[in-house]
Design a protein around this motif. Structure first.
Motif, PDB file in Angstrom:
ATOM      1  N   THR A 150      49.247  49.629  50.403  1.00  0.00           N
ATOM      2  CA  THR A 150      49.222  48.161  50.378  1.00  0.00           C
ATOM      3  C   THR A 150      50.276  47.553  51.297  1.00  0.00           C
ATOM      4  N   GLY A 151      50.924  48.399  52.108  1.00  0.00           N
ATOM      5  CA  GLY A 151      51.856  47.873  53.101  1.00  0.00           C
ATOM      6  C   GLY A 151      53.196  47.452  52.540  1.00  0.00           C
ATOM      7  N   LYS A 152      53.493  47.831  51.293  1.00  0.00           N
ATOM      8  CA  LYS A 152      54.766  47.428  50.692  1.00  0.00           C
ATOM      9  C   LYS A 152      55.897  48.400  51.015  1.00  0.00           C
ATOM     10  N   LEU A 153      55.530  49.595  51.472  1.00  0.00           N
ATOM     11  CA  LEU A 153      56.524  50.618  51.829  1.00  0.00           C
ATOM     12  C   LEU A 153      56.105  51.191  53.184  1.00  0.00           C
ATOM     13  N   PRO A 154      57.029  51.235  54.163  1.00  0.00           N
ATOM     14  CA  PRO A 154      56.651  51.794  55.472  1.00  0.00           C
ATOM     15  C   PRO A 154      56.274  53.273  55.347  1.00  0.00           C
ATOM     16  N   LEU A 155      55.232  53.658  56.060  1.00  0.00           N
ATOM     17  CA  LEU A 155      54.773  55.048  56.032  1.00  0.00           C
ATOM     18  C   LEU A 155      55.883  56.009  56.438  1.00  0.00           C
ATOM     19  N   ALA A 156      56.595  55.680  57.505  1.00  0.00           N
ATOM     20  CA  ALA A 156      57.618  56.605  58.015  1.00  0.00           C
ATOM     21  C   ALA A 156      58.723  56.814  56.989  1.00  0.00           C
ATOM     22  N   THR A 157      59.084  55.748  56.287  1.00  0.00           N
ATOM     23  CA  THR A 157      60.113  55.855  55.239  1.00  0.00           C
ATOM     24  C   THR A 157      59.651  56.799  54.145  1.00  0.00           C
ATOM     25  N   ALA A 158      58.395  56.619  53.726  1.00  0.00           N
ATOM     26  CA  ALA A 158      57.852  57.459  52.654  1.00  0.00           C
ATOM     27  C   ALA A 158      57.813  58.921  53.084  1.00  0.00           C
ATOM     28  N   LEU A 159      57.308  59.195  54.270  1.00  0.00           N
ATOM     29  CA  LEU A 159      57.141  60.583  54.726  1.00  0.00           C
ATOM     30  C   LEU A 159      58.488  61.303  54.873  1.00  0.00           C
ATOM     31  N   ALA A 160      59.531  60.541  55.186  1.00  0.00           N
ATOM     32  CA  ALA A 160      60.849  61.156  55.408  1.00  0.00           C
ATOM     33  C   ALA A 160      61.660  61.287  54.126  1.00  0.00           C
ATOM     34  N   THR A 161      61.120  60.808  53.011  1.00  0.00           N
ATOM     35  CA  THR A 161      61.875  60.842  51.752  1.00  0.00           C
ATOM     36  C   THR A 161      62.071  62.274  51.275  1.00  0.00           C
ATOM     37  N   PRO A 162      63.324  62.690  51.022  1.00  0.00           N
ATOM     38  CA  PRO A 162      63.554  64.070  50.565  1.00  0.00           C
ATOM     39  C   PRO A 162      63.532  64.188  49.044  1.00  0.00           C
ATOM     40  N   ASP A 163      63.166  65.358  48.563  1.00  0.00           N
ATOM     41  CA  ASP A 163      63.354  65.654  47.137  1.00  0.00           C
ATOM     42  C   ASP A 163      64.782  66.182  46.955  1.00  0.00           C
ATOM     43  N   PRO A 164      65.226  66.475  45.726  1.00  0.00           N
ATOM     44  CA  PRO A 164      66.626  66.892  45.543  1.00  0.00           C
ATOM     45  C   PRO A 164      66.975  68.185  46.289  1.00  0.00           C
ATOM     46  N   GLN A 165      65.960  69.007  46.616  1.00  0.00           N
ATOM     47  CA  GLN A 165      66.235  70.238  47.375  1.00  0.00           C
ATOM     48  C   GLN A 165      66.172  70.006  48.878  1.00  0.00           C
ATOM     49  N   GLY A 166      65.841  68.788  49.297  1.00  0.00           N
ATOM     50  CA  GLY A 166      65.838  68.477  50.722  1.00  0.00           C
ATOM     51  C   GLY A 166      64.483  68.539  51.396  1.00  0.00           C
ATOM     52  N   ALA A 167      63.438  68.962  50.686  1.00  0.00           N
ATOM     53  CA  ALA A 167      62.091  68.974  51.268  1.00  0.00           C
ATOM     54  C   ALA A 167      61.568  67.529  51.326  1.00  0.00           C
ATOM     55  N   THR A 168      60.989  67.153  52.470  1.00  0.00           N
ATOM     56  CA  THR A 168      60.494  65.790  52.592  1.00  0.00           C
ATOM     57  C   THR A 168      59.065  65.684  52.063  1.00  0.00           C
ATOM     58  N   VAL A 169      58.645  64.433  51.861  1.00  0.00           N
ATOM     59  CA  VAL A 169      57.267  64.158  51.459  1.00  0.00           C
ATOM     60  C   VAL A 169      56.305  64.775  52.474  1.00  0.00           C
ATOM     61  N   ALA A 170      56.599  64.591  53.762  1.00  0.00           N
ATOM     62  CA  ALA A 170      55.705  65.137  54.792  1.00  0.00           C
ATOM     63  C   ALA A 170      55.608  66.656  54.657  1.00  0.00           C
ATOM     64  N   GLU A 171      56.731  67.301  54.428  1.00  0.00           N
ATOM     65  CA  GLU A 171      56.726  68.762  54.285  1.00  0.00           C
ATOM     66  C   GLU A 171      55.967  69.194  53.034  1.00  0.00           C
ATOM     67  N   ALA A 172      56.194  68.490  51.944  1.00  0.00           N
ATOM     68  CA  ALA A 172      55.536  68.862  50.684  1.00  0.00           C
ATOM     69  C   ALA A 172      54.026  68.678  50.788  1.00  0.00           C
ATOM     70  N   LEU A 173      53.603  67.578  51.395  1.00  0.00           N
ATOM     71  CA  LEU A 173      52.158  67.346  51.537  1.00  0.00           C
ATOM     72  C   LEU A 173      51.537  68.358  52.495  1.00  0.00           C
ATOM     73  N   SER A 174      52.248  68.695  53.563  1.00  0.00           N
ATOM     74  CA  SER A 174      51.725  69.698  54.502  1.00  0.00           C
ATOM     75  C   SER A 174      51.592  71.052  53.821  1.00  0.00           C
ATOM     76  N   ALA A 175      52.572  71.371  52.970  1.00  0.00           N
ATOM     77  CA  ALA A 175      52.577  72.681  52.312  1.00  0.00           C
ATOM     78  C   ALA A 175      51.362  72.863  51.411  1.00  0.00           C
ATOM     79  N   ILE A 176      50.843  71.771  50.859  1.00  0.00           N
ATOM     80  CA  ILE A 176      49.644  71.889  50.013  1.00  0.00           C
ATOM     81  C   ILE A 176      48.399  71.408  50.771  1.00  0.00           C
ATOM     82  N   ASP A 177      48.547  71.233  52.085  1.00  0.00           N
ATOM     83  CA  ASP A 177      47.413  70.854  52.939  1.00  0.00           C
ATOM     84  C   ASP A 177      46.768  69.549  52.476  1.00  0.00           C
ATOM     85  N   GLU A 178      47.606  68.555  52.146  1.00  0.00           N
ATOM     86  CA  GLU A 178      47.079  67.277  51.662  1.00  0.00           C
ATOM     87  C   GLU A 178      47.615  66.094  52.467  1.00  0.00           C
TER      88      GLU A 178
END
Lengths: 426, 426
Positions: A150-178
């Motif tokens: 809905t355009g309330k959060l920039p895509l790039a910000t979301a994709l670069a967000t890390p989890d507590p172990q440092g894996a980003t959203v982009a990495e996590a989604l790629s790892a499950i092919d989603e």
């Protein structure tokens, strides 16, 4: 087949629901651990994709991992979108979010049957959505997928967000092919969302107590959420004189206690407060903490109560800073007033419940949902079914089969109405 | 060379001290991050080994990673052991522990010179020790190396202890090539410790305020340390009714606040309390915590005060369990009364200070030290030098060069006396 909006698929729903609840199941409990972008989330998405394609849907995911099942009934027409989220808190119930996605799939199956039987009634196409990361436990903020959509959060910000172990959203989604290559709806595509519907288990016990089967969600509670940083000074936790200390954890603990005591300043039920996350640095046995980060929420059905509670909390912050010699900063805060759903959507849901003979009542939601984002963009219907004792974000969360099935029947009716043009007459 | 116990090595000590403080230095601060078994700990150990071997010492490490530098003056005789620890808290001062190891090395250099000049006086050999993991921040418990050395902690338990990321002590020591094959002293070896000496910066400000250069440590404060587990129930942190909640973090916060308020029940300076470590589960923004683990310490120069404070704390535990509907368990506790050092060691240290013309006074230690373990086995001397404003477990910890050098002069005298048979006449 008794009725296109009735019970024909109930047995297959319950069978699929049982299968579905096994993804990320926590052994020896009734609950799940299926955080966003985890292996269990990935496995469940693949299974869900098969379920949808077996019913004639085309499955696509967008660039923030929202998973869509598309069923074209009217070539080139906009879509009625319905769904929720399959991700969970770390140890959570199996209904929260996941029921809404599965119910949406089955509601589309039934609505599609009804519309195929009466092609003239079909004005829109149907789509199911499994929003990415509604819970926000692994990656912050919550409602990430629908916020990007809905355009309330920039895509790039979301994709670069890390989890507590440092894996980003982009990495996590790629790892499950989603991780999709681009948007599925909107700009750059030939698809548009006409309206949205969502069903969820109530995260409270009022509907169960009142004997209500269908909750017609008419507003979200007002809220004021804070991220605080309490700063003190590292010292030896045994040797430093008490009068010399500037203990960040003591300051933080005073805020946690104050948040609970704040509730007693208002009438029962008028204020909910919580601190669910608190991190201590350096968090060592013999070191007075120099920094604590904590999240603190105020929620109320009344915007006035929120404002009064906010003022009282700020007075406590001043007192703790002075008395405990710590610094308390607001790193982030986010406040909203009581936030209504469109009255037309509530009325549509009421009419469908009447027609199906289901007990119903208006309810407010305390929690946010992906529909909170969608309702700002398109006509939206938000529904609840009861939850036993209101147990939520807990392995023992439970909703009875009868209520699950009643919710699907109701949502099927709502989706069929939306697909026929209800709420979007131009 | 002016005097074998005097100033000849002062310049080289200060140069080596500057080099030494660079291992694990935190950029743009005066402090270090050199947790046990880290790469910085490993690099520092290799450098320290070179320093010792360049002065004729043989360097060995034992099966729990204690690093020993041995200098044989009297073939086959037992050893005077002196040292402290080079590991640090996550963000810590550069003096805590590390000064004691470096001062011990230089004290041995000087004592060896004195004893070589007067061979008839030498009754024992000299050994420097860098104890593994005194701080206990990465691997619990603290004082791990000296606890295994003195048989208070089983070797297998220590080696299997994981850090928060799951790496064990054995793995961490192997990774920096500091895991020895067996003991260096005691059973299975031909070496024995005759006596022990340690010097440390005071983790308090009384010596600085009183103008005392050498602290003659005569006792450790009494203490009662707890690991608590507070258990509640997961719930949605917004939606759950306040009356339904069993919030583990609220219960834990009440304990943190109560520990601070407990101090005011006693005379100023009679009770120190702290909570330095607190971990929340599931620690998610929208989930009421189901479990919190926290460490809470009571410390006092008086065993009676500890007992009274303990009783008051237990009453608070009962009240919090009842009022906040949580369960509070004591997972582990460890208590000790005021714990004296041998009077003969205090007197020896006093006599050496008198001889050197250094101001001195008896002081108690609030913090534990490796000498706390050693004094139960062999005659032991524990010394302090002042720390500016008593700042400890903090990047800005500081002790003046004059005090560092005075401490080395004093420890050199103590070590020479011990090597001549003081405290161990048979």
């Amino acid at each position: 087949m008794t009725d296109s909006l009735g019970a024909p698929n109930d047995a297959s729903f319950l069978a699929d629901w049982a299968t579905h609840s096994a993804f990320g199941a926590v052994p020896n409990t009734n609950g799940v651990d299926r955080q966003a972008g985890s292996a269990a989330d990935g496995a469940q998405r693949k299974w869900f994709e098969q379920l949808l394609t077996s019913r004639g849907f085309t499955v696509l995911r967008d660039e923030i991992g929202n998973q869509f099942g598309l069923l074209e009934l009217v070539p080139g027409a906009p879509y009625v979108l319905t769904g929720s989220h399959m991700d969970s808190q770390p140890t959570a119930g199996r209904f929260d979010g996941a029921y809404g996605v599965m119910a949406s799939a089955y509601a589309c199956f039934r609505a599609a049957d009804a519309l195929r039987a009466d092609p003239a009634a079909a004005r829109y196409n149907l789509a199911v959505v499994n929003w990415f990361n509604e819970e926000g436990s692994r990656f912050k903020p919550s409602m990430m997928g629908s916020s990007v959509f809905t355009g309330k959060l920039p895509l790039a910000t979301a994709l670069a967000t890390p989890d507590p172990q440092g894996a980003t959203v982009a990495e996590a989604l790629s790892a499950i092919d989603e991780l999709g290559a681009g948007p599925v709806f909107g700009s750059g595509t030939d698809r548009r969302v006409a309206s949205y519907a969502e069903i969820h288990v109530q995260q409270g016990r009022s509907m169960e107590e009142d004997g209500v089967t269908i909750g017609l969600v008419n507003a979200t509670w007002a809220a004021h959420k804070f991220e605080f940083r309490v700063s003190g000074e590292q010292a030896h936790s045994g040797a430093a004189l008490m009068a010399d200390r500037r203990d960040a954890l003591l300051g933080a603990a005073r805020l946690v206690v104050a948040a609970r005591e704040l509730v007693d300043e208002f009438e029962t039920g008028q204020l909910h407060t919580a601190c669910g996350e608190l991190n201590v640095y350096p968090n060592s046995p013999v070191v007075v903490a120099s920094e604590v980060q904590l999240l603190l929420d105020l929620r109320s059905p009344s915007s006035e109560v929120i404002r009064a509670a906010h003022a009282s909390l700020m007075a406590t912050v001043e007192r703790v800073q002075r008395e405990d010699r710590v610094t308390i900063e607001i790193v982030a805060e986010h406040a909203w007033d009581q936030n209504p759903y469109q009255e037309e959507g509530v009325e549509l849901a009421r009419a469908v419940a009447e027609e199906l003979g289901l007990t119903h009542d208006r309810v407010m939601t305390v929690a946010g949902h992906d529909s909170t984002n969608m309702k700002d963009q398109v006509p939206t219907v938000m529904l609840f079914v009861p939850s036993v004792a209101g147990v939520s974000h807990n392995l023992e969360e439970f909703t009875r089969d009868d209520d699950l099935l009643a919710g699907i029947a109701h949502l099927s009716g709502v989706v069929a109405q939306l697909a026929s043009g209800a709420l979007t007459a131009e």
